[in-house]
Design a protein around this motif. Structure first.
Motif, mmCIF file in Angstrom:
data_model
loop_
_atom_site.group_PDB
_atom_site.id
_atom_site.type_symbol
_atom_site.label_atom_id
_atom_site.label_comp_id
_atom_site.label_asym_id
_atom_site.label_seq_id
_atom_site.Cartn_x
_atom_site.Cartn_y
_atom_site.Cartn_z
ATOM 1 N N VAL A 191 0.839 -1.201 0.000
ATOM 2 C CA VAL A 191 0.000 0.000 0.000
ATOM 3 C C VAL A 191 0.874 1.251 0.000
ATOM 4 O O VAL A 191 0.646 2.199 -0.769
ATOM 5 C CB VAL A 191 -0.947 0.006 1.220
ATOM 6 C CG1 VAL A 191 -1.642 1.358 1.348
ATOM 7 C CG2 VAL A 191 -1.979 -1.104 1.102
ATOM 8 N N LEU A 192 1.890 1.243 0.863
ATOM 9 C CA LEU A 192 2.793 2.394 0.927
ATOM 10 C C LEU A 192 3.518 2.603 -0.395
ATOM 11 O O LEU A 192 3.641 3.742 -0.880
ATOM 12 C CB LEU A 192 3.799 2.193 2.067
ATOM 13 C CG LEU A 192 4.851 3.296 2.247
ATOM 14 C CD1 LEU A 192 4.189 4.646 2.525
ATOM 15 C CD2 LEU A 192 5.816 2.928 3.371
ATOM 16 N N PHE A 214 2.554 1.738 -3.436
ATOM 17 C CA PHE A 214 1.618 2.251 -4.436
ATOM 18 C C PHE A 214 1.333 3.736 -4.217
ATOM 19 O O PHE A 214 1.296 4.523 -5.162
ATOM 20 C CB PHE A 214 0.308 1.464 -4.391
ATOM 21 C CG PHE A 214 0.349 0.154 -5.136
ATOM 22 C CD1 PHE A 214 0.812 0.089 -6.441
ATOM 23 C CD2 PHE A 214 -0.086 -1.014 -4.537
ATOM 24 C CE1 PHE A 214 0.846 -1.110 -7.137
ATOM 25 C CE2 PHE A 214 -0.069 -2.220 -5.225
ATOM 26 C CZ PHE A 214 0.398 -2.273 -6.517
ATOM 27 N N ARG A 215 1.124 4.107 -2.968
ATOM 28 C CA ARG A 215 0.794 5.506 -2.677
ATOM 29 C C ARG A 215 1.973 6.423 -2.988
ATOM 30 O O ARG A 215 1.784 7.535 -3.506
ATOM 31 C CB ARG A 215 0.379 5.649 -1.216
ATOM 32 C CG ARG A 215 -0.847 4.843 -0.825
ATOM 33 C CD ARG A 215 -2.071 5.207 -1.651
ATOM 34 N NE ARG A 215 -2.605 6.510 -1.256
ATOM 35 C CZ ARG A 215 -3.561 7.150 -1.908
ATOM 36 N NH1 ARG A 215 -4.075 6.629 -3.015
ATOM 37 N NH2 ARG A 215 -4.011 8.316 -1.475
ATOM 38 N N GLY A 227 2.156 7.373 -6.561
ATOM 39 C CA GLY A 227 1.076 8.189 -7.088
ATOM 40 C C GLY A 227 -0.135 7.415 -7.554
ATOM 41 O O GLY A 227 -1.008 7.966 -8.231
ATOM 42 N N ASP A 228 -0.239 6.129 -7.187
ATOM 43 C CA ASP A 228 -1.371 5.320 -7.629
ATOM 44 C C ASP A 228 -2.655 5.770 -6.942
ATOM 45 O O ASP A 228 -2.671 6.136 -5.772
ATOM 46 C CB ASP A 228 -1.093 3.853 -7.297
ATOM 47 C CG ASP A 228 -2.312 2.981 -7.487
ATOM 48 O OD1 ASP A 228 -2.722 2.810 -8.638
ATOM 49 O OD2 ASP A 228 -2.861 2.517 -6.475
ATOM 50 N N GLN A 229 -3.768 5.710 -7.677
ATOM 51 C CA GLN A 229 -5.058 6.144 -7.152
ATOM 52 C C GLN A 229 -6.021 4.995 -6.856
ATOM 53 O O GLN A 229 -7.053 5.216 -6.223
ATOM 54 C CB GLN A 229 -5.722 7.101 -8.154
ATOM 55 C CG GLN A 229 -4.920 8.363 -8.411
ATOM 56 C CD GLN A 229 -4.718 9.186 -7.154
ATOM 57 O OE1 GLN A 229 -5.645 9.391 -6.378
ATOM 58 N NE2 GLN A 229 -3.498 9.653 -6.947
ATOM 59 N N SER A 230 -5.715 3.780 -7.302
ATOM 60 C CA SER A 230 -6.672 2.693 -7.107
ATOM 61 C C SER A 230 -6.036 1.344 -6.786
ATOM 62 O O SER A 230 -6.582 0.590 -5.980
ATOM 63 C CB SER A 230 -7.557 2.545 -8.354
ATOM 64 O OG SER A 230 -6.767 2.233 -9.495
ATOM 65 N N TRP A 241 -3.692 0.492 -4.945
ATOM 66 C CA TRP A 241 -3.349 0.291 -3.544
ATOM 67 C C TRP A 241 -4.479 -0.385 -2.774
ATOM 68 O O TRP A 241 -4.251 -1.015 -1.721
ATOM 69 C CB TRP A 241 -3.002 1.626 -2.876
ATOM 70 C CG TRP A 241 -4.180 2.556 -2.681
ATOM 71 C CD1 TRP A 241 -4.658 3.474 -3.553
ATOM 72 C CD2 TRP A 241 -5.020 2.619 -1.521
ATOM 73 N NE1 TRP A 241 -5.742 4.121 -3.023
ATOM 74 C CE2 TRP A 241 -5.992 3.615 -1.775
ATOM 75 C CE3 TRP A 241 -5.048 1.950 -0.305
ATOM 76 C CZ2 TRP A 241 -6.976 3.956 -0.849
ATOM 77 C CZ3 TRP A 241 -6.033 2.264 0.621
ATOM 78 C CH2 TRP A 241 -6.985 3.263 0.347
ATOM 79 N N SER A 251 2.096 -4.099 -10.070
ATOM 80 C CA SER A 251 2.864 -2.941 -9.589
ATOM 81 C C SER A 251 4.001 -2.608 -10.536
ATOM 82 O O SER A 251 4.338 -1.439 -10.740
ATOM 83 C CB SER A 251 3.405 -3.213 -8.180
ATOM 84 O OG SER A 251 4.474 -4.142 -8.209
#
Length: 338
Positions: free
Chosen positions: A172-173, A175-176, A179-182, A184, A228
């Motif tokens: 999750v970290l 991905f965030r 800059g991922d929006q979904s 994660w 990813s």
């Protein structure tokens, strides 16, 4: 739909469903009875991993319905996950020969890769390299190995759940930060479902995961790591770091057993984590130790790779070296009476 509401619901439903599965297992005598190859000493209900399967796949359907995931992303996980869980469920209840089981695993991995358009380009030696067909073949074997090693590593109370939760929170970290929006939401949902199960599986376990749950977690983590890499080629190396404890222990143990002429498909208790649990006399200590290694050693390296501060191959090697030395110290793959 708020993401937080979905994740809390997933945790609660997974916990409730695991309890219901345990009640059914006890009434139906679906019990794991200890033998000379077991790491537990008391008969324990099994099959609780199906709660993770049901909650995660239902959650993926909800995310797709609300436009948080694309059809490609959703079908890759839904098809491969449901198939691998079904194969594991049947193997839990009526043994499937190893060859047919492996063939089914390749079919599930192939489904996932098909929907993701194969294995993505990787960051190698300072360049983005498309491996072509070699990459697709590597992806198949990578997914099948991750699926099976997760089954191998699910041998003491809580360890498979802790690995899934800490690796997914790290994902999750990653991905965030990218800059991922979904995307994660996929590892977040898997972490929530695993946490609901872990409430019943934390030492001393009241129910075991079973092959359906462990194989499902393995292939889901593998497919998420491949997704990813499509977002950021560095992230594949980051995920290899996050999953390092399981990858190193299982791979080194299998290699040593192969060299000793052991039958690789037979159950055993010669993983490093199993030797450690017997040496310390505690499943809880080893399980919590794995969680600490994931959060305080592997996650910082994974983040450094994702941000481009550390070369991916070098970062994985740095992450794995102490894990390999630890596996050697605990005689992973060696004779079980040592």
């Amino acid at each position: 739909m708020r993401a937080g509401d979905l994740l809390l619901a997933a945790l609660a439903v997974a916990c409730l469903f695991t309890g219901l599965i345990r009640r059914y297992a006890l009434r139906s005598n679906l019990i794991d009875v200890p033998n000379q190859r077991s790491s537990h000493t008391l008969p324990t209900a099994r099959g609780g991993g199906m709660a993770i399967v049901a909650v995660f796949l239902a959650g993926i359907g909800v995310l797709f319905a609300f436009g948080k995931l694309t059809q490609v992303q959703s079908w890759a996980l839904l098809g491969a996950g449901a198939w691998v869980a079904l194969v594991g469920f049947l193997d839990d209840h009526r043994h499937i020969p190893a060859g047919w089981r492996l063939l089914a695993h390749f079919a599930g991995a192939g489904w996932g890769l098909f929907w993701l358009d194969g294995f993505p380009p990787l960051h190698l030696f300072g360049q983005i390299v498309d491996l072509g067909w070699a990459g697709h073949i590597f992806g198949l074997f990578y997914l099948v190995w991750l699926l099976n090693l997760y089954n191998f590593m699910d041998g003491i109370d809580g360890i498979a759940g802790i690995e899934a939760i800490t690796a997914c929170l790290g994902g999750v970290l990653l991905f965030r930060l990218s800059g991922d929006q979904s995307l994660w939401l996929e590892p977040a949902l898997l972490a929530a479902a695993s946490a609901g199960f872990l409430l019943w599986n934390f030492p001393p376990a009241k129910i075991f995961m079973g092959d359906a749950g462990s194989g499902f977690l393995g292939i889901m983590l593998g497919l998420i790591s491949i997704q990813s890499a499509g977002l950021n080629p560095n992230l594949f190396w980051s995920w290899l770091c996050l999953l390092g404890v399981f990858i190193v222990d299982a791979t080194w143990t299998l290699w040593r057993r192969f060299r000793l002429g052991e039958r690789l498909h037979e159950a055993h208790r010669s993983h490093a984590y199993q030797f450690a649990a017997r040496r310390f006399g505690s499943h809880k200590a080893v399980t919590l130790g794995v969680g600490a290694i994931n959060l305080f050693w592997l996650l910082p390296l994974a983040v450094s790779i994702s941000l481009g501060l550390l070369n991916g191959i070098l970062g994985v090697a740095l992450a794995y070296l102490p894990l390999l030395l630890t596996a050697i110290k605990f005689n992973a793959g060696g004779a079980e009476n040592r």
